[in-house]
Structures are given as C-alpha cells and as structure tokens.
Scaffold this motif. Sequence first.
Motif: not given
Length: 173
Positions: A94-103, A121-123, A137-140
């Motif tokens: 429902d949040d319509r946020v895409r969080i791709v697997p991988g940490g 991975p991102m934080f 993007d990754s590592h961001a």
Amino acid sequence: MPLRDEIEELAARDGGDYANEDFALFAQFKAALNRGEIRAAERDADGNWQTNAWVKRGILLGFRMGALVEMTAPDASLQFLDKNTYPIRKFSTDDRVRIVPGGSSIRDGAYIAPGVVCMPPMFVNAGAYVDEGTMIDSHALVGSCAQIGKRVHLSAAAQIGGVLEPAGAMPVI
C-alpha cells in the motif's frame, strides 16, 4: 496542546525515566515523520529553506529515550544492536515503495514517498525525507534529516550527509 509544544516540552526535560505516555507521544511524532507531515526542513513562503529545529530535537529525543536492544532477525547471519525507539521501518504494498531484496534498511521516522525505488544495499536514517519517484541506488546513504526532492537519482555509493546537531543547523537538501 500541539505536537510541537509537547515534543519541545519533553525534549527540554533532563532525561531519566520516561513514562508510557512519553513513549506514546514519541510514537505519534515518528508516525508524523513517516507520513511526511512534519519535516526537519521545508521551504517557506518565499521559497527559502528553513530548519525546523523542534523536529530535529524530537529526533534526538528518540535516541535519548531509547534503550539498546537486540534487533537481529531470527534467521539473520548479521547481528544488529540499536535503540528500540528506532527500529527498521516496515512497509506494505500500500505504501507503493519498491525495496529490492538484498540488504537495505530504512529507519522508522523517515518519510519515503510513493514511487521511490531502493536498490540494495542502501540506508535511510531517521528524519530523512525522500520524495516521489526518487531512486536510491546501491551503496547509497541518506543521512538523518537529509531532504531529497522528487525524481532524484542518488547514484551508487552516494552519501547524502545528515545534520542533527546543532538543532538549528540546516540539513543537507
């Protein structure tokens, strides 16, 4: 009493023991951050960015109120110990946020708008505001209180610093 006044009053206390109603107030504050209703910085009527020092004090309050707890998932190989007031934020479709697997990790108390894509991975830290259509993007890293606009591409390994202290300092925009 408005949320701002209640948070200011609680943040002005010396600390120590917090009652259940204090934690409930902080939960309301985090929920408002999660919804994007309050921000660490925002534009004024003239289009200039202004710091909301009370929001930054509220975020710092959460670290002060929190106890260090084990947050490692039962099946995880990496251990996490952090403040119980800032767990990893949970999302649903429902949040319509895409969080791709991988940490990837997004702390509770960060606004992530619909249409944001998170590549691992991102934080994203507490108090951050990430607007619609942005790709992290990754590592961001998006630091505490950083303000990211619409349709921004944070390139791989980008680090957008956060500014919590002093409370009046301008977050990275």
